[in-house]
Structures are given as C-alpha cells and as structure tokens.
Design an enzyme around this catalytic site. Structure first.
Site, PDB file in Angstrom:
ATOM      1  N   GLY A   1     -14.329  -9.185 -13.404  1.00 17.33           N
ATOM      2  CA  GLY A   1     -13.446  -8.112 -13.976  1.00 17.33           C
ATOM      3  C   GLY A   1     -12.973  -7.117 -12.951  1.00 17.33           C
ATOM      4  O   GLY A   1     -13.247  -7.190 -11.623  1.00 17.33           O
TER       5      GLY A   1
ATOM      6  N   TYR B   1     -15.086 -18.068  -4.876  1.00 19.00           N
ATOM      7  CA  TYR B   1     -14.113 -18.163  -6.153  1.00 19.00           C
ATOM      8  C   TYR B   1     -12.523 -18.443  -5.467  1.00 19.00           C
ATOM      9  O   TYR B   1     -12.409 -18.334  -4.354  1.00 19.00           O
ATOM     10  CB  TYR B   1     -13.950 -17.135  -6.860  1.00 19.00           C
ATOM     11  CG  TYR B   1     -13.654 -15.726  -6.402  1.00 19.00           C
ATOM     12  CD1 TYR B   1     -12.462 -15.518  -6.045  1.00 19.00           C
ATOM     13  CD2 TYR B   1     -14.656 -14.600  -6.311  1.00 19.00           C
ATOM     14  CE1 TYR B   1     -12.112 -14.262  -5.693  1.00 19.00           C
ATOM     15  CE2 TYR B   1     -14.379 -13.567  -5.506  1.00 19.00           C
ATOM     16  CZ  TYR B   1     -13.037 -13.192  -5.273  1.00 19.00           C
ATOM     17  OH  TYR B   1     -12.657 -12.190  -4.729  1.00 19.00           O
TER      18      TYR B   1
ATOM     19  N   GLY C   1     -24.336 -16.457 -19.220  1.00 22.58           N
ATOM     20  CA  GLY C   1     -23.141 -17.049 -19.891  1.00 22.58           C
ATOM     21  C   GLY C   1     -22.399 -17.830 -18.695  1.00 22.58           C
ATOM     22  O   GLY C   1     -23.107 -18.540 -17.849  1.00 22.58           O
TER      23      GLY C   1
ATOM     24  N   TYR D   1       0.955  -1.211  -0.168  1.00 22.24           N
ATOM     25  CA  TYR D   1       0.143   0.029  -0.039  1.00 22.24           C
ATOM     26  C   TYR D   1       0.669   1.011  -0.008  1.00 22.24           C
ATOM     27  O   TYR D   1       0.543   2.200  -0.676  1.00 22.24           O
ATOM     28  CB  TYR D   1      -0.724   0.092   1.099  1.00 22.24           C
ATOM     29  CG  TYR D   1      -2.486  -0.766   1.024  1.00 22.24           C
ATOM     30  CD1 TYR D   1      -3.187  -0.378   0.317  1.00 22.24           C
ATOM     31  CD2 TYR D   1      -2.225  -2.253   1.186  1.00 22.24           C
ATOM     32  CE1 TYR D   1      -4.283  -1.147  -0.143  1.00 22.24           C
ATOM     33  CE2 TYR D   1      -3.369  -3.085   1.119  1.00 22.24           C
ATOM     34  CZ  TYR D   1      -4.398  -2.560   0.432  1.00 22.24           C
ATOM     35  OH  TYR D   1      -5.241  -3.401   0.117  1.00 22.24           O
TER      36      TYR D   1
ATOM     37  N   GLU E   1      -8.380  -7.640   4.686  1.00 23.23           N
ATOM     38  CA  GLU E   1      -7.781  -8.551   4.264  1.00 23.23           C
ATOM     39  C   GLU E   1      -7.055  -9.395   5.180  1.00 23.23           C
ATOM     40  O   GLU E   1      -6.667 -10.654   5.111  1.00 23.23           O
ATOM     41  CB  GLU E   1      -6.636  -7.874   3.228  1.00 23.23           C
ATOM     42  CG  GLU E   1      -7.357  -7.581   2.068  1.00 23.23           C
ATOM     43  CD  GLU E   1      -6.317  -6.178   1.425  1.00 23.23           C
ATOM     44  OE1 GLU E   1      -5.344  -6.039   1.433  1.00 23.23           O
ATOM     45  OE2 GLU E   1      -7.148  -5.476   0.715  1.00 23.23           O
TER      46      GLU E   1
ATOM     47  N   ARG F   1      -5.735 -15.397 -12.455  1.00 27.30           N
ATOM     48  CA  ARG F   1      -7.371 -15.129 -12.862  1.00 27.30           C
ATOM     49  C   ARG F   1      -8.220 -15.934 -11.610  1.00 27.30           C
ATOM     50  O   ARG F   1      -7.905 -16.903 -10.972  1.00 27.30           O
ATOM     51  CB  ARG F   1      -7.546 -15.580 -14.150  1.00 27.30           C
ATOM     52  CG  ARG F   1      -6.722 -15.138 -15.138  1.00 27.30           C
ATOM     53  CD  ARG F   1      -7.046 -13.483 -15.427  1.00 27.30           C
ATOM     54  NE  ARG F   1      -6.483 -12.872 -16.604  1.00 27.30           N
ATOM     55  CZ  ARG F   1      -5.195 -12.544 -16.677  1.00 27.30           C
ATOM     56  NH1 ARG F   1      -4.447 -12.639 -15.627  1.00 27.30           N
ATOM     57  NH2 ARG F   1      -4.504 -12.105 -17.795  1.00 27.30           N
ATOM     58  N   GLN F   2      -9.371 -15.219 -11.651  1.00 19.57           N
ATOM     59  CA  GLN F   2     -10.231 -15.989 -10.596  1.00 19.57           C
ATOM     60  C   GLN F   2     -11.492 -16.610 -11.464  1.00 19.57           C
ATOM     61  O   GLN F   2     -11.842 -16.397 -12.300  1.00 19.57           O
ATOM     62  CB  GLN F   2     -11.096 -14.577  -9.723  1.00 19.57           C
ATOM     63  CG  GLN F   2     -10.167 -14.034  -8.738  1.00 19.57           C
ATOM     64  CD  GLN F   2      -9.093 -13.132  -9.581  1.00 19.57           C
ATOM     65  OE1 GLN F   2      -9.439 -12.448 -10.385  1.00 19.57           O
ATOM     66  NE2 GLN F   2      -7.943 -13.202  -8.894  1.00 19.57           N
TER      67      GLN F   2
END
Length: 398
Positions: free
Chosen positions: A390, A191, A276, A98, A140, A206-207
């Site tokens: 995204g 996910y 989708g 950060y 987090e 990627r998730q």
C-alpha cells in the site's frame, strides 16, 4: 546533508509543518490533479486517493525524512528511500515529474501556513525537498539502468498462459513474455506492476508479488480480490478487473521486477512469516530455498481467516517438505484443521535458531506483532526484514 542554517529553520518549523501536513497534502493533491488530471487517471492509485491513504503517505514520508535529517545529520534514511524508489521505478516515475510535485507542494504549504512561510522558511524546506527528491532520482535511475529500461517506459506486454482459481477471492495468473524473449530475472521477494485499462479509459496500476522461483520461464502473480469499502479499504478497481475480465490468452502490460525486500543469499537459518496474500513473496523465497537445497533451518509461519482462504496453501506445505530442515505452522481465525492452531500467531513455542534472518509480509498489525515477538526471542531488529504494502512505504523504516 542539510545545511546548518536550514536545519535550524526546519527544527523550529517542523512542529507547525507537522501539525498541518495532512491539510497540506490534501491541498497539494487537489492542485496537482487539477493541473495534471492524467496523473490521477494513469499513475496514482485512485482507490488510495479516495480513501485518503496517499495523502497520509506523503505527509508521513516528508515528515519522516525531515525528522531523520535533524536527528542524524550525517546520514540518510536509506531504507525508506530505497523502498520508495523501487515503488517509483515500478511505476516509471521520471526526474521531470519532481519539479511538478515541488511546484504544487510548495503552493499548498504557502496557502495553508500563510504568513508563517517566510522566504527563509521556504528556502529551508525547499532544501529538504530537493535532498529527498535528488536521492530518489539517483536511486531510480540506477534501477532503470539495471533493468535496461527507460524511465517512463518500464512496460512490456505479457500473455496470460494460465489462470488458476486458488480460493474464492485469490486467482493466480501465469504469465509469459508475448514476444517470446526470455523473462527478465528477479530476486525472490520482488514484485511487478500490472497496468490495465478500465472501462472509463483510465490506465490504473497495481503491484503484485512474483510467487514463483526466479529460474522459472513463466512468471506467476496471485491476485486477491479487494472488496472495497465493505472490507474497510479502498475499492479494488484493478483486482476486480483482473478477476472478472482477464482470461487465458489475454495480454497484460507488466513492468520490470522491483522491490528491495529480497531473500539474502546466505547459509543462515531463515524464518518466513506471512498473513493473507502476504504469502506470495514468502513463497517465492521458499521455492528458491527449496531449489537451492538450503541446509540451515527454515521456519514457515502463516496466518489467515480459514484454511479455505489461505492462498497457495498446498504449495506452502509442499515446498516446506522439500527442505531438509524445515517446519510450517499455520494459524487460522476459524476452522483450523488438525495440526494447525486457532487464533493469532504466537511464537512462544516456536524455536528460532540463532542467527536467523526473518522476513515478514502482511498487514501492518500482524508484522508489528511478529516483529515484537521475534525481538523478545532474541532476534536482532537488524535481522528482521519486512514489507509494507500500500502507500505507507515510509513505515518500512520504522
């Protein structure tokens, strides 16, 4: 809470910052990646960077956070913060990153706005940044503790136990822990991140939603091949790599499960709407409802190009039939079969039980349309839960 002094300065400068924030974001990433190229290679989505989507996301989240602080000074936009924190946790973001972001972001602000960035303005926006950053860090670190992983090291090696071609562009990978230890628990709708090494040595991430029920010893992800610019979006580096190169018996680096769009444990009626590949978290929820014998009404809605493009279509129907009071309706742009509809999702004839909890996943225009129709049918906005895939996670709070 933003101090009164900073609030006044932020309110006065927000229009100027907002007007320039796209330029600020672009310059910020140029500076960040010039100083730390490994971040682009191994952490950030290169496809989103090339398409400019990540720049829009940074601009949107900062502007949304500052706007919320001014409009609601005694609260935080927790929906947005939680959504971003889960994404960060799935990537292994650490508190040490950060200050690095802050350094290059404020260099970009000063360069773009020039003399308008007085010490007072810099101090006020620094307060905004650290209010947001410290809130994310706290969430987090809690998420890491819950999963018993270390910040920066959320990865575990899994083995591809099976590979199933669902459609021409969708493949399911069934995964089991390589060390034979139990798979970590997850909640329906969550996910995992998958990290792969590409031919140029980059480790892109990627998730992918977990599509099975939490009780299964095997974890399943269904990956849609992204065709890149021809599809109007960024290149699908990871999806194409998984489709072309990963076979049964291969190893994959997979994160602990994250995501805050999860099925709530309640006896309320449920509506699951997807389009989708957005069906994957909905299928996890649906399978959990079937396994637990959910007695209240369940309405399953899905939209796709054609039946042949509908991933896990047979599972969608079979799981619906397992429930005592459930119905499924599918809409297709073309080639709709008997009992299905042609065109866009239209809820006019779809009964929605009082007290329904609705979950949506798919492209943003689809979710906006379904959400608008549900509200028109009397479903409170607070009972409509949705995921934005995204980089535009901040839109989840809209």
């Amino acid at each position: 809470m933003l101090s009164e002094k900073s609030a006044a300065t932020v309110r006065a400068t927000l229009p100027a910052v907002g007007a320039a924030i796209g330029e600020i974001a672009e310059l910020f990433y140029e500076k960040l990646f010039a100083a730390h190229p490994a971040l682009l290679r191994d952490l950030f989505n290169r496809g989103n960077q090339n398409a400019g989507l990540q720049k829009q996301a940074l601009a949107g989240s900062v502007a949304a956070f500052a706007t919320h602080l001014l409009a609601h000074p005694d609260t935080r936009p927790d929906v947005m913060l939680n959504r971003i924190a889960h994404k960060h946790a799935s990537l292994g973001v650490t508190r040490e990153q950060y200050p690095v972001v802050r350094l290059h972001l404020f260099e970009a602000i000063a360069e773009v706005l020039g003399d308008a960035v007085t010490p007072e303005v810099a101090e006020a926006w620094d307060e905004v940044y650290w209010l947001m950053a410290n809130a994310l860090i706290a969430i987090e670190e809690r998420l890491y503790a819950e999963q018993r992983v270390t910040a920066g090291d959320v990865w575990r090696e899994w083995t591809v136990a099976a590979r199933v071609e669902e459609t021409a562009d969708c493949t399911t990978f069934r995964l089991s822990p390589a060390d034979g230890a139990p798979a970590p628990s997850f909640r329906p709708g969550q996910y995992v991140s998958v990290q792969v090494e590409l031919p140029d040595g980059a480790r892109q991430i990627r998730q992918y939603s977990l599509s099975g029920a939490p009780g299964s010893p095997v974890r399943s992800i269904t990956v849609k091949r992204v065709h890149g610019p021809a599809a109007g979006g960024p290149d699908g580096e990871v999806s194409n790599h998984l489709h072309a190169r990963v076979r049964t018996g291969d190893a994959l680096r997979v994160s602990a499960p994250y995501g805050d769009l999860v099925l709530r444990d309640s006896a309320a009626p449920v509506l699951l709407a997807s389009a989708g590949i957005g069906c994957t978290p909905m299928l996890s929820m649906l399978e959990h409802l079937a396994e637990t014998g959910h007695a209240a009404p369940v309405t399953v809605l899905h939209a796709d190009r054609t039946p042949a493009d509908h991933p896990l279509r047979s599972d969608h129907r079979a799981l619906t039939h397992k429930l005592p009071d459930a119905s499924a309706r599918f809409w297709y742009e073309a080639d709709a079969e008997a009992g299905d509809a042609t065109g866009l999702v239209d809820l006019e004839s779809v009964p929605v039980a009082p007290g329904t909890q609705a979950y949506l996943c798919g492209p943003l225009p689809f979710m906006r349309s379904v959400r608008t129709q549900l509200i028109a049918k009397g479903v409170p906005a607070s009972d409509i839960h949705y995921e934005v895939f995204g980089p535009d996670l901040w839109l989840a709070s809209a």
